[in-house]
Motif scaffolding. Structure first.
Motif, PDB file in Angstrom:
ATOM      1  N   LYS A   4     -20.083 -10.565 -22.600  1.00  9.42           N
ATOM      2  CA  LYS A   4     -19.104  -9.734 -23.449  1.00  9.42           C
ATOM      3  C   LYS A   4     -19.948  -9.224 -24.427  1.00  9.42           C
ATOM      4  O   LYS A   4     -20.625  -9.562 -25.302  1.00  9.42           O
ATOM      5  CB  LYS A   4     -18.123 -10.726 -24.154  1.00  9.42           C
ATOM      6  N   THR A   5     -19.682  -7.745 -24.589  1.00  8.29           N
ATOM      7  CA  THR A   5     -20.421  -6.867 -25.451  1.00  8.29           C
ATOM      8  C   THR A   5     -19.532  -6.040 -26.404  1.00  8.29           C
ATOM      9  O   THR A   5     -20.112  -5.013 -26.968  1.00  8.29           O
ATOM     10  CB  THR A   5     -21.368  -5.854 -24.788  1.00  8.29           C
ATOM     11  N   LEU A   6     -18.344  -6.603 -26.738  1.00  4.56           N
ATOM     12  CA  LEU A   6     -17.480  -5.591 -27.590  1.00  4.56           C
ATOM     13  C   LEU A   6     -17.836  -5.652 -28.855  1.00  4.56           C
ATOM     14  O   LEU A   6     -18.113  -6.925 -29.440  1.00  4.56           O
ATOM     15  CB  LEU A   6     -15.995  -6.321 -27.574  1.00  4.56           C
ATOM     16  N   ILE A  21     -30.045 -21.049 -32.705  1.00  4.87           N
ATOM     17  CA  ILE A  21     -29.975 -20.635 -31.416  1.00  4.87           C
ATOM     18  C   ILE A  21     -31.052 -20.858 -30.606  1.00  4.87           C
ATOM     19  O   ILE A  21     -31.013 -21.448 -29.572  1.00  4.87           O
ATOM     20  CB  ILE A  21     -28.973 -19.313 -31.199  1.00  4.87           C
ATOM     21  N   PHE A  22     -32.102 -19.986 -31.041  1.00  2.73           N
ATOM     22  CA  PHE A  22     -33.245 -20.149 -30.211  1.00  2.73           C
ATOM     23  C   PHE A  22     -33.942 -21.295 -30.112  1.00  2.73           C
ATOM     24  O   PHE A  22     -34.452 -21.598 -29.021  1.00  2.73           O
ATOM     25  CB  PHE A  22     -34.357 -19.051 -30.713  1.00  2.73           C
ATOM     26  N   MET A 179     -21.374 -11.368 -32.547  1.00  2.00           N
ATOM     27  CA  MET A 179     -21.072  -9.858 -32.790  1.00  2.00           C
ATOM     28  C   MET A 179     -20.827  -9.484 -34.090  1.00  2.00           C
ATOM     29  O   MET A 179     -21.199  -8.612 -34.592  1.00  2.00           O
ATOM     30  CB  MET A 179     -19.955  -9.417 -31.617  1.00  2.00           C
ATOM     31  N   THR A 180     -20.001 -10.673 -34.899  1.00  2.00           N
ATOM     32  CA  THR A 180     -19.902 -10.339 -36.093  1.00  2.00           C
ATOM     33  C   THR A 180     -21.102 -10.288 -36.979  1.00  2.00           C
ATOM     34  O   THR A 180     -21.411  -9.697 -38.013  1.00  2.00           O
ATOM     35  CB  THR A 180     -18.917 -11.452 -36.842  1.00  2.00           C
ATOM     36  N   GLU A 181     -22.149 -11.183 -36.822  1.00  2.00           N
ATOM     37  CA  GLU A 181     -23.465 -11.152 -37.303  1.00  2.00           C
ATOM     38  C   GLU A 181     -24.037  -9.828 -37.058  1.00  2.00           C
ATOM     39  O   GLU A 181     -24.815  -9.531 -37.871  1.00  2.00           O
ATOM     40  CB  GLU A 181     -24.021 -12.603 -37.136  1.00  2.00           C
ATOM     41  N   ILE A 182     -24.211  -9.404 -35.791  1.00  2.00           N
ATOM     42  CA  ILE A 182     -24.881  -8.310 -35.625  1.00  2.00           C
ATOM     43  C   ILE A 182     -24.268  -6.930 -36.538  1.00  2.00           C
ATOM     44  O   ILE A 182     -25.013  -6.396 -36.940  1.00  2.00           O
ATOM     45  CB  ILE A 182     -24.683  -8.173 -33.962  1.00  2.00           C
ATOM     46  N   GLN A 183     -22.910  -7.149 -36.455  1.00  2.00           N
ATOM     47  CA  GLN A 183     -22.503  -5.912 -37.277  1.00  2.00           C
ATOM     48  C   GLN A 183     -22.856  -6.169 -38.826  1.00  2.00           C
ATOM     49  O   GLN A 183     -23.161  -5.250 -39.237  1.00  2.00           O
ATOM     50  CB  GLN A 183     -20.819  -5.972 -37.233  1.00  2.00           C
ATOM     51  N   VAL A 262     -29.944 -14.750 -25.151  1.00  2.00           N
ATOM     52  CA  VAL A 262     -30.899 -13.562 -24.802  1.00  2.00           C
ATOM     53  C   VAL A 262     -30.270 -12.125 -25.377  1.00  2.00           C
ATOM     54  O   VAL A 262     -30.801 -11.483 -25.962  1.00  2.00           O
ATOM     55  CB  VAL A 262     -31.596 -13.635 -23.556  1.00  2.00           C
ATOM     56  N   HIS A 263     -29.044 -11.946 -24.607  1.00  2.00           N
ATOM     57  CA  HIS A 263     -28.381 -10.747 -24.816  1.00  2.00           C
ATOM     58  C   HIS A 263     -28.022 -10.509 -26.282  1.00  2.00           C
ATOM     59  O   HIS A 263     -28.509  -9.373 -26.508  1.00  2.00           O
ATOM     60  CB  HIS A 263     -27.034 -10.770 -24.214  1.00  2.00           C
ATOM     61  N   PHE A 264     -27.703 -11.407 -27.118  1.00  2.00           N
ATOM     62  CA  PHE A 264     -27.309 -11.070 -28.485  1.00  2.00           C
ATOM     63  C   PHE A 264     -28.614 -11.004 -29.243  1.00  2.00           C
ATOM     64  O   PHE A 264     -28.864 -10.145 -30.075  1.00  2.00           O
ATOM     65  CB  PHE A 264     -26.503 -12.186 -28.925  1.00  2.00           C
ATOM     66  N   GLU A 265     -29.825 -11.846 -28.829  1.00  2.00           N
ATOM     67  CA  GLU A 265     -31.018 -11.381 -29.717  1.00  2.00           C
ATOM     68  C   GLU A 265     -31.591 -10.007 -29.583  1.00  2.00           C
ATOM     69  O   GLU A 265     -31.926  -9.423 -30.144  1.00  2.00           O
ATOM     70  CB  GLU A 265     -31.989 -12.491 -29.400  1.00  2.00           C
ATOM     71  N   VAL A 266     -31.418  -9.619 -28.350  1.00  2.00           N
ATOM     72  CA  VAL A 266     -31.752  -8.376 -27.862  1.00  2.00           C
ATOM     73  C   VAL A 266     -31.140  -7.235 -28.453  1.00  2.00           C
ATOM     74  O   VAL A 266     -31.633  -6.378 -29.003  1.00  2.00           O
ATOM     75  CB  VAL A 266     -31.978  -8.158 -26.393  1.00  2.00           C
ATOM     76  N   MET A 267     -29.810  -7.499 -28.614  1.00  2.00           N
ATOM     77  CA  MET A 267     -28.729  -6.704 -29.162  1.00  2.00           C
ATOM     78  C   MET A 267     -29.045  -6.265 -30.670  1.00  2.00           C
ATOM     79  O   MET A 267     -29.157  -5.448 -31.159  1.00  2.00           O
ATOM     80  CB  MET A 267     -27.537  -7.192 -28.723  1.00  2.00           C
ATOM     81  N   SER A 268     -29.008  -7.302 -31.476  1.00  2.00           N
ATOM     82  CA  SER A 268     -29.283  -7.492 -32.637  1.00  2.00           C
ATOM     83  C   SER A 268     -30.506  -6.775 -33.244  1.00  2.00           C
ATOM     84  O   SER A 268     -30.607  -6.150 -34.009  1.00  2.00           O
ATOM     85  CB  SER A 268     -29.205  -8.840 -33.238  1.00  2.00           C
ATOM     86  N   ASN A 269     -31.736  -7.140 -32.412  1.00  2.00           N
ATOM     87  CA  ASN A 269     -32.953  -6.446 -32.701  1.00  2.00           C
ATOM     88  C   ASN A 269     -32.936  -5.029 -32.467  1.00  2.00           C
ATOM     89  O   ASN A 269     -33.430  -4.248 -33.397  1.00  2.00           O
ATOM     90  CB  ASN A 269     -34.064  -7.084 -31.544  1.00  2.00           C
ATOM     91  N   ARG A 270     -32.161  -4.522 -31.536  1.00  2.00           N
ATOM     92  CA  ARG A 270     -32.295  -3.139 -31.446  1.00  2.00           C
ATOM     93  C   ARG A 270     -31.291  -2.495 -32.523  1.00  2.00           C
ATOM     94  O   ARG A 270     -31.558  -1.274 -32.778  1.00  2.00           O
ATOM     95  CB  ARG A 270     -31.591  -2.688 -30.194  1.00  2.00           C
ATOM     96  N   PHE A 271     -30.141  -3.023 -32.882  1.00  2.00           N
ATOM     97  CA  PHE A 271     -29.452  -2.512 -33.929  1.00  2.00           C
ATOM     98  C   PHE A 271     -30.036  -2.345 -35.186  1.00  2.00           C
ATOM     99  O   PHE A 271     -29.892  -1.717 -36.149  1.00  2.00           O
ATOM    100  CB  PHE A 271     -28.004  -3.278 -33.779  1.00  2.00           C
ATOM    101  N   GLU A 272     -30.903  -3.566 -35.402  1.00  2.00           N
ATOM    102  CA  GLU A 272     -31.514  -3.386 -36.651  1.00  2.00           C
ATOM    103  C   GLU A 272     -32.739  -2.339 -36.774  1.00  2.00           C
ATOM    104  O   GLU A 272     -32.974  -1.512 -37.641  1.00  2.00           O
ATOM    105  CB  GLU A 272     -32.384  -5.009 -36.883  1.00  2.00           C
TER     106      GLU A 272
END
Length: 287
Positions: A4-6, A21-22, A179-183, A262-272
């Motif tokens: 889920k990547t919403l 998490i890691f 996803m909230t944390e990434i936002q 892994v998915h959310f770690e990669v996503m958060s890294n790229r958004f930062e």
């Protein structure tokens, strides 16, 4: 099952969550480092499970980035798309995921998950899921809504299977929290880079997002059902039952726990990284 990547509209707190998490995943998967999968096995695992395409699809979420900041794409000028493509480079994202999985994924668990997805049914599912990632969201949402309504009218048991599938791949609803944390992380990084000017501090931002948490949870649940209705509409009830039971296997659930992290770690890294780079393009706006 697709990850889920919403994306819905303090670094220190997010980093603590990511670290927790890691460390949990690391403890779980490398209690015997000699049994971790090697890089070649991980590369094959990404391909056979379709997780490589799931990682690539993170780049599509970059289109929602300006909207999270209350901005439009064209406010960043003609360089916006080039910047997004550079930051969300699929090679960078796959390498980061491979590095983590090589260090953490137990060889036996890899074999279990890869064994299912390498089967005839597994490959058909991966093909359908990969195709679903690439469909325009507006088209997929409209068709998924229509297909789900048809299933609901018939009280089709597939709906229950879709819910079980979502529960199996994320039983603790880490996806919505992540996803909230990434936002939050993205908005704060954009603020530090001078892209926007926040009228609230981190606690105020979290409180504002928390106010809509229940509504967001309902939207995520409905969206997941619609996505499943679209993605799996060509599969029989028997095939979806077999898939659901495979996802509910304890070993498969552990693999998905790691894949989600892994998915959310990669996503958060790229958004930062994107937020920092936006500072070179932006107009400043109050949020």
């Amino acid at each position: 099952m697709y990850i889920k990547t919403l994306l819905v509209s303090g670094f220190s707190r997010f980093q603590s969550l990511a670290l927790a998490i890691f460390l949990t995943v690391t403890f779980m998967f490398v209690s015997d480092p000699a049994r971790s999968a090697d890089r070649e096995q991980v590369a094959a695992f990404l391909q056979v499970t379709g997780f490589d395409v799931a990682l690539d699809s993170i780049a599509m979420s970059a289109t929602s980035a300006p909207g999270m900041l209350g901005l439009e794409d064209d406010e960043f000028g003609s360089h916006w798309m080039l910047l997004a493509q550079t930051v969300f480079d699929t090679k960078i994202m796959r390498k980061r995921a491979t590095d983590i999985l090589e260090a953490t994924l137990d060889e036996d668990l890899l074999a279990h998950a890869a064994g299912f997805y390498a089967s005839e049914l597994g490959q058909s599912l991966v093909e359908a899921e990969n195709a679903s990632y690439l469909i325009d969201d507006d088209i997929k949402d409209a068709e998924g809504e229509r297909l789900l309504a048809e299933l609901q009218d018939k009280d089709d048991p597939r709906i229950d299977l879709f819910s079980r599938m979502s529960q199996a791949i994320d039983p603790n609803d880490i996806g919505t929290q992540a996803m909230t944390e990434i936002q939050v992380r993205f908005i704060l990084a954009a603020s530090y880079a001078g892209v926007i000017s926040l009228r609230v501090d981190e606690d105020g931002l979290r409180a504002a997002l928390a106010e809509s948490a229940d509504e967001v949870a309902r939207e995520v649940e409905i969206s997941a059902l619609q996505n499943s209705a679209y993605t799996y509409h060509d599969f029989t009830l028997e095939e979806l039952t077999e898939y659901t039971e495979a996802l509910e296997n304890p070993d498969m659930m552990i693999v998905y726990e790691l894949m989600n992290a892994v998915h959310f770690e990669v996503m958060s890294n790229r958004f930062e990284a994107l937020a920092k780079r936006l500072g070179d393009l932006q107009p400043e706006q109050e949020l």
